[in-house]
Each structure stands twice: as structure tokens, then as C-alpha cells.
Design a protein around this motif. Sequence first.
Motif, PDB file in Angstrom:
ATOM      1  N   VAL A 133      63.835  38.422  34.900  1.00  0.00           N
ATOM      2  CA  VAL A 133      63.008  38.661  36.084  1.00  0.00           C
ATOM      3  C   VAL A 133      62.203  37.392  36.345  1.00  0.00           C
ATOM      4  O   VAL A 133      61.253  37.081  35.606  1.00  0.00           O
ATOM      5  CB  VAL A 133      62.067  39.864  35.877  1.00  0.00           C
ATOM      6  CG1 VAL A 133      61.233  40.100  37.134  1.00  0.00           C
ATOM      7  CG2 VAL A 133      62.873  41.104  35.530  1.00  0.00           C
ATOM      8  N   PRO A 134      62.577  36.626  37.374  1.00  0.00           N
ATOM      9  CA  PRO A 134      61.842  35.380  37.639  1.00  0.00           C
ATOM     10  C   PRO A 134      60.422  35.670  38.090  1.00  0.00           C
ATOM     11  O   PRO A 134      60.175  36.639  38.824  1.00  0.00           O
ATOM     12  CB  PRO A 134      62.663  34.715  38.758  1.00  0.00           C
ATOM     13  CG  PRO A 134      63.986  35.403  38.747  1.00  0.00           C
ATOM     14  CD  PRO A 134      63.716  36.795  38.285  1.00  0.00           C
ATOM     15  N   PRO A 135      59.455  34.867  37.656  1.00  0.00           N
ATOM     16  CA  PRO A 135      58.064  35.063  38.118  1.00  0.00           C
ATOM     17  C   PRO A 135      57.925  34.717  39.584  1.00  0.00           C
ATOM     18  O   PRO A 135      58.606  33.835  40.110  1.00  0.00           O
ATOM     19  CB  PRO A 135      57.260  34.104  37.226  1.00  0.00           C
ATOM     20  CG  PRO A 135      58.246  33.070  36.810  1.00  0.00           C
ATOM     21  CD  PRO A 135      59.567  33.760  36.703  1.00  0.00           C
ATOM     22  N   GLU A 136      57.048  35.427  40.246  1.00  0.00           N
ATOM     23  CA  GLU A 136      56.877  35.231  41.688  1.00  0.00           C
ATOM     24  C   GLU A 136      56.255  33.872  41.974  1.00  0.00           C
ATOM     25  O   GLU A 136      55.282  33.458  41.334  1.00  0.00           O
ATOM     26  CB  GLU A 136      56.004  36.347  42.259  1.00  0.00           C
ATOM     27  CG  GLU A 136      55.918  36.339  43.778  1.00  0.00           C
ATOM     28  CD  GLU A 136      55.187  37.538  44.328  1.00  0.00           C
ATOM     29  OE1 GLU A 136      54.995  37.606  45.542  1.00  0.00           O
ATOM     30  OE2 GLU A 136      54.808  38.419  43.516  1.00  0.00           O
ATOM     31  N   GLY A 137      56.850  33.178  42.929  1.00  0.00           N
ATOM     32  CA  GLY A 137      56.352  31.864  43.306  1.00  0.00           C
ATOM     33  C   GLY A 137      56.783  30.767  42.362  1.00  0.00           C
ATOM     34  O   GLY A 137      56.161  29.693  42.343  1.00  0.00           O
ATOM     35  N   ASP A 138      57.848  30.995  41.577  1.00  0.00           N
ATOM     36  CA  ASP A 138      58.308  29.970  40.648  1.00  0.00           C
ATOM     37  C   ASP A 138      58.833  28.767  41.424  1.00  0.00           C
ATOM     38  O   ASP A 138      59.565  28.898  42.396  1.00  0.00           O
ATOM     39  CB  ASP A 138      59.422  30.551  39.755  1.00  0.00           C
ATOM     40  CG  ASP A 138      59.798  29.607  38.646  1.00  0.00           C
ATOM     41  OD1 ASP A 138      59.043  28.657  38.408  1.00  0.00           O
ATOM     42  OD2 ASP A 138      60.848  29.819  38.021  1.00  0.00           O
ATOM     43  N   GLY A 139      58.466  27.584  40.964  1.00  0.00           N
ATOM     44  CA  GLY A 139      58.872  26.359  41.638  1.00  0.00           C
ATOM     45  C   GLY A 139      57.881  25.864  42.667  1.00  0.00           C
ATOM     46  O   GLY A 139      57.988  24.724  43.127  1.00  0.00           O
ATOM     47  N   LYS A 140      56.910  26.727  43.048  1.00  0.00           N
ATOM     48  CA  LYS A 140      55.919  26.332  44.052  1.00  0.00           C
ATOM     49  C   LYS A 140      54.501  26.364  43.499  1.00  0.00           C
ATOM     50  O   LYS A 140      53.626  25.668  44.001  1.00  0.00           O
ATOM     51  CB  LYS A 140      56.008  27.258  45.269  1.00  0.00           C
ATOM     52  CG  LYS A 140      57.343  27.186  45.999  1.00  0.00           C
ATOM     53  CD  LYS A 140      57.353  28.108  47.195  1.00  0.00           C
ATOM     54  CE  LYS A 140      58.699  28.034  47.928  1.00  0.00           C
ATOM     55  NZ  LYS A 140      58.738  28.938  49.102  1.00  0.00           N
ATOM     56  N   ILE A 141      54.281  27.205  42.479  1.00  0.00           N
ATOM     57  CA  ILE A 141      52.939  27.355  41.912  1.00  0.00           C
ATOM     58  C   ILE A 141      52.800  26.422  40.719  1.00  0.00           C
ATOM     59  O   ILE A 141      53.656  26.374  39.842  1.00  0.00           O
ATOM     60  CB  ILE A 141      52.689  28.819  41.494  1.00  0.00           C
ATOM     61  CG1 ILE A 141      52.787  29.726  42.724  1.00  0.00           C
ATOM     62  CG2 ILE A 141      51.345  28.972  40.811  1.00  0.00           C
ATOM     63  CD1 ILE A 141      52.668  31.189  42.398  1.00  0.00           C
ATOM     64  N   SER A 142      51.729  25.686  40.677  1.00  0.00           N
ATOM     65  CA  SER A 142      51.476  24.754  39.583  1.00  0.00           C
ATOM     66  C   SER A 142      50.955  25.515  38.365  1.00  0.00           C
ATOM     67  O   SER A 142      50.228  26.508  38.493  1.00  0.00           O
ATOM     68  CB  SER A 142      50.447  23.709  40.035  1.00  0.00           C
ATOM     69  OG  SER A 142      50.084  22.890  38.949  1.00  0.00           O
ATOM     70  N   PRO A 143      51.294  25.074  37.152  1.00  0.00           N
ATOM     71  CA  PRO A 143      50.746  25.748  35.953  1.00  0.00           C
ATOM     72  C   PRO A 143      49.246  25.585  35.789  1.00  0.00           C
ATOM     73  O   PRO A 143      48.640  26.279  34.976  1.00  0.00           O
ATOM     74  CB  PRO A 143      51.504  25.072  34.805  1.00  0.00           C
ATOM     75  CG  PRO A 143      51.986  23.768  35.355  1.00  0.00           C
ATOM     76  CD  PRO A 143      52.229  24.001  36.812  1.00  0.00           C
ATOM     77  N   ILE A 144      48.646  24.692  36.560  1.00  0.00           N
ATOM     78  CA  ILE A 144      47.189  24.523  36.480  1.00  0.00           C
ATOM     79  C   ILE A 144      46.485  25.694  37.145  1.00  0.00           C
ATOM     80  O   ILE A 144      45.381  26.082  36.749  1.00  0.00           O
ATOM     81  CB  ILE A 144      46.779  23.188  37.140  1.00  0.00           C
ATOM     82  CG1 ILE A 144      47.520  22.031  36.452  1.00  0.00           C
ATOM     83  CG2 ILE A 144      45.273  22.977  37.071  1.00  0.00           C
ATOM     84  CD1 ILE A 144      47.301  20.701  37.107  1.00  0.00           C
ATOM     85  N   GLN A 145      47.137  26.309  38.162  1.00  0.00           N
ATOM     86  CA  GLN A 145      46.528  27.433  38.859  1.00  0.00           C
ATOM     87  C   GLN A 145      46.520  28.673  37.961  1.00  0.00           C
ATOM     88  O   GLN A 145      47.174  28.730  36.918  1.00  0.00           O
ATOM     89  CB  GLN A 145      47.286  27.717  40.149  1.00  0.00           C
ATOM     90  CG  GLN A 145      47.292  26.536  41.119  1.00  0.00           C
ATOM     91  CD  GLN A 145      48.131  26.807  42.345  1.00  0.00           C
ATOM     92  OE1 GLN A 145      48.740  27.862  42.473  1.00  0.00           O
ATOM     93  NE2 GLN A 145      48.157  25.849  43.266  1.00  0.00           N
ATOM     94  N   VAL A 146      45.747  29.675  38.401  1.00  0.00           N
ATOM     95  CA  VAL A 146      45.597  30.902  37.613  1.00  0.00           C
ATOM     96  C   VAL A 146      46.917  31.649  37.524  1.00  0.00           C
ATOM     97  O   VAL A 146      47.335  32.114  36.452  1.00  0.00           O
ATOM     98  CB  VAL A 146      44.502  31.792  38.235  1.00  0.00           C
ATOM     99  CG1 VAL A 146      44.376  33.104  37.441  1.00  0.00           C
ATOM    100  CG2 VAL A 146      43.178  31.066  38.271  1.00  0.00           C
ATOM    101  N   GLN A 147      47.625  31.762  38.659  1.00  0.00           N
ATOM    102  CA  GLN A 147      48.887  32.491  38.664  1.00  0.00           C
ATOM    103  C   GLN A 147      49.953  31.758  37.847  1.00  0.00           C
ATOM    104  O   GLN A 147      50.769  32.375  37.161  1.00  0.00           O
ATOM    105  CB  GLN A 147      49.375  32.687  40.108  1.00  0.00           C
ATOM    106  CG  GLN A 147      50.503  33.692  40.230  1.00  0.00           C
ATOM    107  CD  GLN A 147      50.802  34.018  41.679  1.00  0.00           C
ATOM    108  OE1 GLN A 147      50.127  33.519  42.581  1.00  0.00           O
ATOM    109  NE2 GLN A 147      51.788  34.865  41.907  1.00  0.00           N
ATOM    110  N   GLY A 148      49.926  30.434  37.878  1.00  0.00           N
ATOM    111  CA  GLY A 148      50.865  29.665  37.077  1.00  0.00           C
ATOM    112  C   GLY A 148      50.610  29.814  35.588  1.00  0.00           C
ATOM    113  O   GLY A 148      51.544  29.866  34.781  1.00  0.00           O
TER     114      GLY A 148
END
Length: 326
Positions: A104-119
Motif C-alpha cells: 500500500v503506497p503512502p499517500e503523496g509519495d514522491g511529492k512530500i518531503s521527509p522533512i514535513q510531518v506527513q513525510g
Amino acid sequence: MALRIANLLGPRLLNEPLVALTVSRSHDQFVRHRHTKHWNPKWKTLRRQKVMRVKLPNFQEKPEDLSEEEIRSRLKEQGILPPRPWNEKPFFLSCTGGIFEAYVPPEGDGKISPIQVQGAKQKLQYLEKKSRTMMAIRKIKSFEEEFDTATFCKEAEDIYVKMHDLMAKRDLENMTDYVTERAYPEVIHNIENKTIHWKLIKNIELPRVVHARCTDVITKENIFGQTTVRFHTQQMLAVYDRFGRLMHGSEIIAKDVLEYVVFEKHLANLYGKWRVHGKIIPDWLPPKEPSLITYLKPTEETSTTETAVTKTSPDTEQEIPKESNT
């Protein structure tokens, strides 16, 4: 006496050369000796060995006339196994029928930076699910001692590129070397009556293994392995219809593509190899633009005038004459 017999048999003896005729005076018997036959008796064994005796079967006997013991002895003489009372159809499982425990790919993969909360949440969820993936990789290594995720990603990229090249060339004969039998009908359907131009330009991110699972089919020893590889690449794709019109994409504009490709291998098979088994399309992904559907251009009937009907109100209609441009 001997001369009289020789005169009687003279013409007959002329036709038989190399024959010695001896007459016994006591009993008047003729003894003939052929000089072409070797006198040494030791060659009898070799002459006997030149001839092989073959025991021919009795073609007249019928199985209905024989008992079970006689039939069993006949089959044993010929080295044939007795027939079984049931019929078995052998089959070979080269791949599974689907993707088990799909990633199950995480939502917004490839667009969200790991620095953000969702990343950061995505990274934490990936570490939680990594334990079962490591157990599956350990199972794969029990069959392939040299299996390594970094090396496998390079091999998976080569399989991925080769599969798309064969799709563009419509080489269906060699397609099964890179695509499983489950994914083969989907590939054939996508390239039917189309011309495809595809090219991999570069990798935005290096491919990596994000998911791995193993399962057994029918028996515990018959094990299949599936690995999901994440590809984030830049590609060029142009699809033309059977009339040569552009349906999708462009040969000039390159686009970023994020794909999750599932590779499968029959681990229990000594000659098994990794092949593309399918692609995972996440639910949160927005729907793609539909391709343009083209039809044959209908023949137009030329006319001098055309009548156009426009509705001014639900109750009344007005007819307006319109001249044709043709």
C-alpha cells in the motif's frame, strides 16, 4: 564302373566347379566336398554369434483371453508399467494468480518531503512494515545465496526496460521471458492495434525494494517470492492508433513517472527467474486522462440546403434554413 558314371554325370559336373567327387566302391555313394568352406571348427562360434535370435510376440493372442497374472507377466517381459485405474493430468504452475499482500503506497509519495510531518509519518510506517519484508528476503536468500537488494534493483531495472522495449517492438515471442503468464494478457491488450514509442531518459530516484513476500502453493516446498520495486523515473511515451494519429503522450515532452512494479519468481524452481507480475496503482492516485478514441471518418453526403432545428421553448420549435458551405 566309375568311368560309366562319370560319362553319365559329365555335363552336370561341368556346371559345378570346385567340387570333388569321390566314389566309394563298396556302396557306390558319392561324397562331395566344398572347398569354399573353412575346415577350422573354431569359427563356428563366431558364425553363430552373427545371428541374433529375436523372440517375436504372439500377435494372435488378445488381452481378453488372458488372465491378470498372464497380463502382468507379459507387461513385465516388455518392461511396461501396468495402467492406472485413474487419469491424472499433469500441470505446471509457473506463476501465481495475483499479488498476495499487495504493498500500500503512502499517500503523496514522491511529492512530500521527509522533512514535513506527513513525510515523517510515512517513514515511520515503512519501518514498522519492514520486519515482514526482511523475513521474506531471508526466505529468498535461503534459495538464492547471492541475493542482494541493491544488485536486484539493477536487475529489476533491466527487466523493466527490456519489457517496455519488447512492447514497443511488439515482440510477443520473447515477452514471456520478462513477463509472467498472469500479466501477459494485460500487456497484449495494451499494445493491440497501437504503435508505441517509449524511452527511459533517467532515474529521478534510484529504484529500491519497498516490499517482499513469500508464499507456498499446494505444497510447503513449492514457494513463490514477490518483491515490489519503486521506480521514480523520467520517461517519454507516445501512443499512436492504427491510423497513425496520436492518442496519448508526446515524443517531445518527458514526464516524471512513479510506479510500483511487482516482480515474481518461482523460488522452488531451479531454473526460475524474476519477471514482471503486475503494477500496484494506489487508490489515492487521481484518474488518468482517457486516451482519444478514433473512428473511421464517415462519408459526407453533399446537399444544397440544410434545416437546423433550434428549441426556443419546451413547447415551440422554429425551423431555420441554412445554406451549406460545401
